[in-house]
Design a protein around this motif. Structure first.
Motif, PDB file in Angstrom:
ATOM      1  N   TYR A  10       0.828  -1.208   0.000  1.00  0.00           N
ATOM      2  CA  TYR A  10       0.000   0.000   0.000  1.00  0.00           C
ATOM      3  C   TYR A  10       0.864   1.260   0.000  1.00  0.00           C
ATOM      4  CZ  TYR A  10      -3.768  -3.248   1.048  1.00  0.00           C
ATOM      5  OH  TYR A  10      -4.666  -4.279   0.987  1.00  0.00           O
ATOM      6  N   PHE A  11       1.997   1.212   0.687  1.00  0.00           N
ATOM      7  CA  PHE A  11       2.915   2.353   0.644  1.00  0.00           C
ATOM      8  C   PHE A  11       3.466   2.546  -0.764  1.00  0.00           C
ATOM      9  CE2 PHE A  11       7.379   3.758   0.736  1.00  0.00           C
ATOM     10  CZ  PHE A  11       7.204   5.046   1.228  1.00  0.00           C
ATOM     11  N   ALA A  12       3.796   1.426  -1.442  1.00  0.00           N
ATOM     12  CA  ALA A  12       4.310   1.529  -2.812  1.00  0.00           C
ATOM     13  C   ALA A  12       3.268   2.132  -3.740  1.00  0.00           C
ATOM     14  CB  ALA A  12       4.734   0.144  -3.315  1.00  0.00           C
ATOM     15  N   ILE A  13       1.999   1.759  -3.575  1.00  0.00           N
ATOM     16  CA  ILE A  13       0.934   2.310  -4.417  1.00  0.00           C
ATOM     17  C   ILE A  13       0.785   3.809  -4.183  1.00  0.00           C
ATOM     18  CG2 ILE A  13      -1.550   2.280  -4.816  1.00  0.00           C
ATOM     19  CD1 ILE A  13      -1.525  -0.698  -4.232  1.00  0.00           C
ATOM     20  N   VAL A  14       0.787   4.210  -2.919  1.00  0.00           N
ATOM     21  CA  VAL A  14       0.582   5.632  -2.598  1.00  0.00           C
ATOM     22  C   VAL A  14       1.752   6.472  -3.088  1.00  0.00           C
ATOM     23  CG1 VAL A  14       0.371   7.291  -0.701  1.00  0.00           C
ATOM     24  CG2 VAL A  14      -0.925   5.144  -0.645  1.00  0.00           C
ATOM     25  N   GLN A  15       2.994   6.053  -2.775  1.00  0.00           N
ATOM     26  CA  GLN A  15       4.140   6.867  -3.178  1.00  0.00           C
ATOM     27  C   GLN A  15       4.285   6.911  -4.691  1.00  0.00           C
ATOM     28  OE1 GLN A  15       7.435   5.925  -4.444  1.00  0.00           O
ATOM     29  NE2 GLN A  15       6.689   3.841  -4.883  1.00  0.00           N
ATOM     30  N   ASN A  16       3.971   5.805  -5.378  1.00  0.00           N
ATOM     31  CA  ASN A  16       4.060   5.812  -6.836  1.00  0.00           C
ATOM     32  C   ASN A  16       3.026   6.761  -7.439  1.00  0.00           C
ATOM     33  OD1 ASN A  16       5.349   4.234  -9.234  1.00  0.00           O
ATOM     34  ND2 ASN A  16       3.162   4.238  -9.678  1.00  0.00           N
ATOM     35  N   SER A  17       1.827   6.777  -6.846  1.00  0.00           N
ATOM     36  CA  SER A  17       0.777   7.674  -7.341  1.00  0.00           C
ATOM     37  C   SER A  17       1.159   9.138  -7.130  1.00  0.00           C
ATOM     38  CB  SER A  17      -0.545   7.369  -6.638  1.00  0.00           C
ATOM     39  OG  SER A  17      -0.912   6.011  -6.820  1.00  0.00           O
ATOM     40  N   LEU A  18       1.696   9.447  -5.950  1.00  0.00           N
ATOM     41  CA  LEU A  18       2.072  10.832  -5.670  1.00  0.00           C
ATOM     42  C   LEU A  18       3.224  11.293  -6.548  1.00  0.00           C
ATOM     43  CD1 LEU A  18       1.839  10.890  -1.757  1.00  0.00           C
ATOM     44  CD2 LEU A  18       0.221  11.851  -3.403  1.00  0.00           C
ATOM     45  N   LEU A  19       4.241  10.442  -6.704  1.00  0.00           N
ATOM     46  CA  LEU A  19       5.423  10.863  -7.452  1.00  0.00           C
ATOM     47  C   LEU A  19       5.171  10.877  -8.957  1.00  0.00           C
ATOM     48  CD1 LEU A  19       8.269   9.106  -5.434  1.00  0.00           C
ATOM     49  CD2 LEU A  19       7.533  11.486  -5.374  1.00  0.00           C
ATOM     50  N   ARG A  20       4.192  10.125  -9.429  1.00  0.00           N
ATOM     51  CA  ARG A  20       3.828  10.223 -10.842  1.00  0.00           C
ATOM     52  C   ARG A  20       3.245  11.597 -11.170  1.00  0.00           C
ATOM     53  NH1 ARG A  20       6.185   7.322 -14.758  1.00  0.00           N
ATOM     54  NH2 ARG A  20       6.032   5.075 -14.423  1.00  0.00           N
ATOM     55  N   PHE A  21       2.671  12.268 -10.141  1.00  0.00           N
ATOM     56  CA  PHE A  21       2.102  13.605 -10.332  1.00  0.00           C
ATOM     57  C   PHE A  21       2.948  14.674  -9.656  1.00  0.00           C
ATOM     58  CE2 PHE A  21      -1.502  10.914 -11.249  1.00  0.00           C
ATOM     59  CZ  PHE A  21      -2.167  11.597 -12.253  1.00  0.00           C
ATOM     60  N   ALA A  22       4.233  14.384  -9.413  1.00  0.00           N
ATOM     61  CA  ALA A  22       5.103  15.368  -8.771  1.00  0.00           C
ATOM     62  C   ALA A  22       5.338  16.584  -9.657  1.00  0.00           C
ATOM     63  CB  ALA A  22       6.447  14.723  -8.410  1.00  0.00           C
ATOM     64  N   TRP A  23       5.104  16.447 -10.963  1.00  0.00           N
ATOM     65  CA  TRP A  23       5.290  17.586 -11.863  1.00  0.00           C
ATOM     66  C   TRP A  23       4.320  18.730 -11.519  1.00  0.00           C
ATOM     67  CZ3 TRP A  23       0.859  18.822 -14.388  1.00  0.00           C
ATOM     68  CH2 TRP A  23      -0.108  17.814 -14.519  1.00  0.00           C
ATOM     69  N   CYS A  24       3.200  18.403 -10.878  1.00  0.00           N
ATOM     70  CA  CYS A  24       2.265  19.466 -10.469  1.00  0.00           C
ATOM     71  C   CYS A  24       2.935  20.406  -9.455  1.00  0.00           C
ATOM     72  CB  CYS A  24       1.012  18.852  -9.863  1.00  0.00           C
ATOM     73  SG  CYS A  24       0.033  17.848 -11.004  1.00  0.00           S
ATOM     74  N   PHE A  25       3.629  19.816  -8.494  1.00  0.00           N
ATOM     75  CA  PHE A  25       4.354  20.620  -7.506  1.00  0.00           C
ATOM     76  C   PHE A  25       5.460  21.419  -8.181  1.00  0.00           C
ATOM     77  CE2 PHE A  25       7.837  20.974  -4.384  1.00  0.00           C
ATOM     78  CZ  PHE A  25       7.184  21.722  -3.411  1.00  0.00           C
ATOM     79  N   SER A  26       6.152  20.784  -9.127  1.00  0.00           N
ATOM     80  CA  SER A  26       7.212  21.483  -9.861  1.00  0.00           C
ATOM     81  C   SER A  26       6.653  22.670 -10.629  1.00  0.00           C
ATOM     82  CB  SER A  26       7.892  20.502 -10.826  1.00  0.00           C
ATOM     83  OG  SER A  26       8.795  21.172 -11.666  1.00  0.00           O
ATOM     84  N   TYR A  27       5.511  22.452 -11.270  1.00  0.00           N
ATOM     85  CA  TYR A  27       4.900  23.538 -12.037  1.00  0.00           C
ATOM     86  C   TYR A  27       4.479  24.698 -11.139  1.00  0.00           C
ATOM     87  CZ  TYR A  27       1.221  26.047 -14.510  1.00  0.00           C
ATOM     88  OH  TYR A  27       0.440  27.029 -15.049  1.00  0.00           O
ATOM     89  N   ALA A  28       3.872  24.356  -9.991  1.00  0.00           N
ATOM     90  CA  ALA A  28       3.401  25.408  -9.090  1.00  0.00           C
ATOM     91  C   ALA A  28       4.564  26.223  -8.534  1.00  0.00           C
ATOM     92  CB  ALA A  28       2.592  24.784  -7.948  1.00  0.00           C
TER      93      ALA A  28
END
Length: 723
Positions: free
Chosen positions: A582-600
């Motif tokens: 479950y940790f792998a699923i959550v961290q993979n989901s968050l880091l796949r969308f890390a570009w949102c934080f980069s953009y902001a």
């Protein structure tokens, strides 16, 4: 060491569910002992009936385990016979072809035209060299196939020994716990007469394989042959030398890391110009390589600990491959060199050395370490890496195997490293004051998409995987998953193109073009959703909504495996902690969308873009580290489903017409009858009448299925020793 731990450490991972369920049977004994009627409140008849009922249940379970082991052993034994017959035929075929090629060469010499402008001796010599080269490759392939076959025989022999020991231990424990001798009776009457224990054909096959390999492939040199056939230890053995250097380099890295922080504070006044950011970019690429190497060492430790056979999956030599100790040693060694280079860079204004020398020397050392031809510095591991990197770069020219696309996936997480290497070359060629006068800041080209090189480099990792998917589709003609997977990587081309367009527009106009920015944002969302769903469902095999009853889960009891109902996971898992998945699923989901934080952060100006890239690139390598665990687990479970524990190396191609015949031979061990003469001679592989009849029906000239009858045996004779 307790036997349960010994069994778990020495089993063949792909056959895990085919071993005796020692832990499950032991739990049955202890549970029955706990639930037994208390002697002070129960009469003897009640206690006797309780233990009699339990014994019936326990020995029924033991008999089921025994039948399972006998059936699996018979299947693997029949498969071993089939492989041995094929290997022996291929060996004879190689010898006959060598003779035919020699005769053909002599005939060509005689028929060479006398008036040819080329001397006949040169033509024949060239042909002879080609013949010898082909024969050498054939013999090399045969040696590899024999060594893998020999390893499979040893694994099956180990399977016999571990299961008999497991039965002996659990039945002895039964008698000890309940103060009976019925367990001994079951062992004598059932286990010691079981085919998996009484059948000694594996021992004879091992002996015949050794003798054939020594006499036919190593010219009678037993020492050299046994060195090649040597079976590696089932548990990794750490070298004292490796332990020393790993400790030395790790301590050095820890000390120098603290020193770098302190030194950077005191000498920062010497590095306040704009070139500071450039050298951070250069050092970042090398750090990412070191970081990924160290995490791969941790990956290897986890795979080994929990029985994921990464050696088979990566097609490594089981007798000589790099261990997790050595991977960590390499990572700490390179980290030591990197830290020394950073310290030298920080002190460069003080000691009067040009700042560009230290990063360039560090990069040159990294390249030399990987590509130097010296048979040291983990030569075989470096050669394996270089070979697969070449196959990746030249995709789709070569067939794609698991190591090809796994390594290409690692490169996709190292896209920042590739861009940093592009920046390094650009900086040292165009911006450093070597051959030309330094340009003004507004005309610098390094780090810009203006000239198109950076766009190509950013697309390269995705292109490698895209080309591999096309090659796999060309080979298999399967739209799903190969073309669908290619579509996933094609979204990267769109994202990179739009990102370059957004960057160039802002560089030229000083502000963002909103419609272009919206298109880039939508492309990123589409790509992230596509890749995330593929990670979870296809690469990891998770998000399974099938259910299993609790009773079936509780009765599974396989050694080290875990069959249970897991929400959003698969039914079978290797790693013991569900929280890990479950940790792998959550961290993979968050880091796949890390570009949102980069953009902001970039648009809002909250953080320097170079510093943000450093953080996100490290997090991406960590995401790939977690991805590796579950991706190899999924591949390992596929191998378990096929009970594939060694590499299948075939020298002669298998004709489709013979597929049904060989399957029938594998399922019926009586079809293959081998000689039991003490002086075994290669080539005396003999078949029963049923096999000869099937071979005659095949009407083929394939030498790999020729039947050779041994001397002194009539066609109607059969060996009574075979089962």
């Amino acid at each position: 060491m307790k036997f349960a731990a010994h069994l778990s450490a020495h089993i063949t991972p792909e056959w895990r569910k085919q071993y005796v369920r020692y832990e499950y049977l032991k739990e049955m004994l202890y549970y029955a002992q706990e639930q037994a009627p208390p002697p002070d409140t129960s009469d003897e008849e009640t206690i006797r009936r309780y233990y009699a009922k339990f014994d019936q249940k326990f020995f029924t379970q033991c008999e089921q385990e025994l039948n399972k082991i006998n059936m699996f052993f018979s299947e693997k034994l029949a498969e071993a016979h089939r492989k041995w017959a094929n290997l022996h035929s291929e060996l004879q075929l190689a010898k006959s072809r060598r003779t035919e090629d020699t005769i053909s060469t002599i005939k060509n010499r005689a028929s060479t035209r006398k008036d040819s402008i080329f001397p006949a001796t040169l033509i024949v010599t060239d042909k002879r060299q080609k013949v010898l080269a082909q024969h050498a490759r054939k013999i090399s392939d045969l040696k590899l196939a024999f060594s893998e076959f020999y390893l499979s025989l040893i694994l099956l022999q180990n399977y016999q020994s571990l299961n008999f020991t497991g039965f002996r231990k659990i039945l002895k424990k039964h008698d000890k716990v309940f103060d009976q001798d019925s367990g001994t009776g079951f062992r004598v009457n059932k286990v010691e007469s079981a085919p998996f224990y009484t059948n000694k054909q594996i021992d004879k096959l091992i002996h015949e394989c050794e003798e054939t390999y020594i006499s036919e492939l190593e010219e009678g040199n037993r020492t050299r042959a046994m060195k090649r056939l040597r079976v590696p230890p089932l548990v990794d053995q750490e070298s004292p030398k490796t332990t020393f250097f790993m400790g030395f380099f790790s301590g050095s890295v820890a000390f120098m890391s603290v020193a770098i922080i302190i030194i950077a504070i005191f000498v920062s006044e010497y590095h306040r110009d704009s070139s500071w950011s450039a050298y951070v970019t250069i050092y970042r690429g090398m750090f990412l390589v070191i970081f990924l190497t160290g995490l791969l060492g941790v990956n290897t430790f986890g795979w080994r600990k929990y029985g994921v056979n990464h050696v088979l999956i990566f097609e490594l030599d089981p007798r000589d491959h790099i261990s997790f100790h050595e991977l960590l040693e390499v990572a700490f060694f390179l980290a030591t060199v990197w830290c020394m280079s950073v310290i030298l860079f920080l002190f460069s204004p003080v000691i009067g050395v040009d700042r560009f020398v230290s990063p360039l020397a560090c990069f040159a050392f990294f390249v030399f370490f990987l590509f130097n031809p010296i048979h040291s510095f983990k030569y075989k591991a470096r050669f394996w890496l270089i070979r697969y990197l070449f196959r990746i770069v030249t995709a789709p020219l070569f067939p794609v195997s698991f190591p090809d696309f796994w390594l290409a996936d690692q490169l996709n997480s190292l896209s920042t490293m590739l861009l940093d290497m592009e920046f390094l070359f650009c900086y040292y060629i165009f911006e450093l004051d070597w051959f030309i006068t330094p340009q003004n800041d507004d005309t610098k080209i390094c780090g810009s998409y203006r000239y198109g090189v950076r766009i190509i480099v950013a697309m390269l990792p995705a292109w490698f995987r895209f080309a591999q998917c096309l090659r796999r589709y060309y080979t298999t003609k399967k739209v799903h998953p190969h073309l669908v997977n290619a579509g996933k990587y094609s979204t990267t081309f769109v994202v990179v193109s739009l990102s370059a367009a957004v960057s160039l527009y802002k560089e030229n106009h000083g502000f963002h073009y909103t419609p272009l920015l919206v298109c880039w944002f939508l492309a990123c969302v589409m790509s992230s959703c596509y890749t995330l769903s593929w990670d979870l469902k296809m690469d990891w095999g998770l998000l399974s909504f099938s259910t299993s009853s609790p009773s079936s889960s509780a009765d599974s009891g396989d050694v080290g495996g875990d069959w249970c109902h897991n929400a959003l996971l698969r039914e079978e898992t290797v790693y013991p902690s569900k929280a890990f998945y479950y940790f792998a699923i959550v961290q993979n989901s968050l880091l796949r969308f890390a570009w949102c934080f980069s953009y902001a952060c970039t648009v809002g100006g909250f953080m320097d873009s170079n510093l943000l890239t450093c953080v996100l690139s490290v997090l991406e390598v960590f995401r790939r580290f977690m991805w590796n665990y579950l991706r190899l687990e999924n591949e390992h479970l596929n191998n378990c489903g096929e009970f594939r524990a060694t590499r299948d190396i075939s020298i002669a191609p298998l004709e489709e017409d013979h597929q049904a015949l060989l399957c029938e031979m594998m399922d019926n061990p009586d079809m293959l009858i081998r000689r039991r003469t003490p002086n075994f001679s290669p080539g005396l592989i003999q078949y029963s009448n049923e096999t000869k009849h099937l071979l005659a029906r095949s009407n083929t000239n394939d030498p790999s299925l020729n039947v050779q009858q041994g001397p002194g045996q009539s066609p109607d004779e059969e060996d009574d020793d075979d089962d």
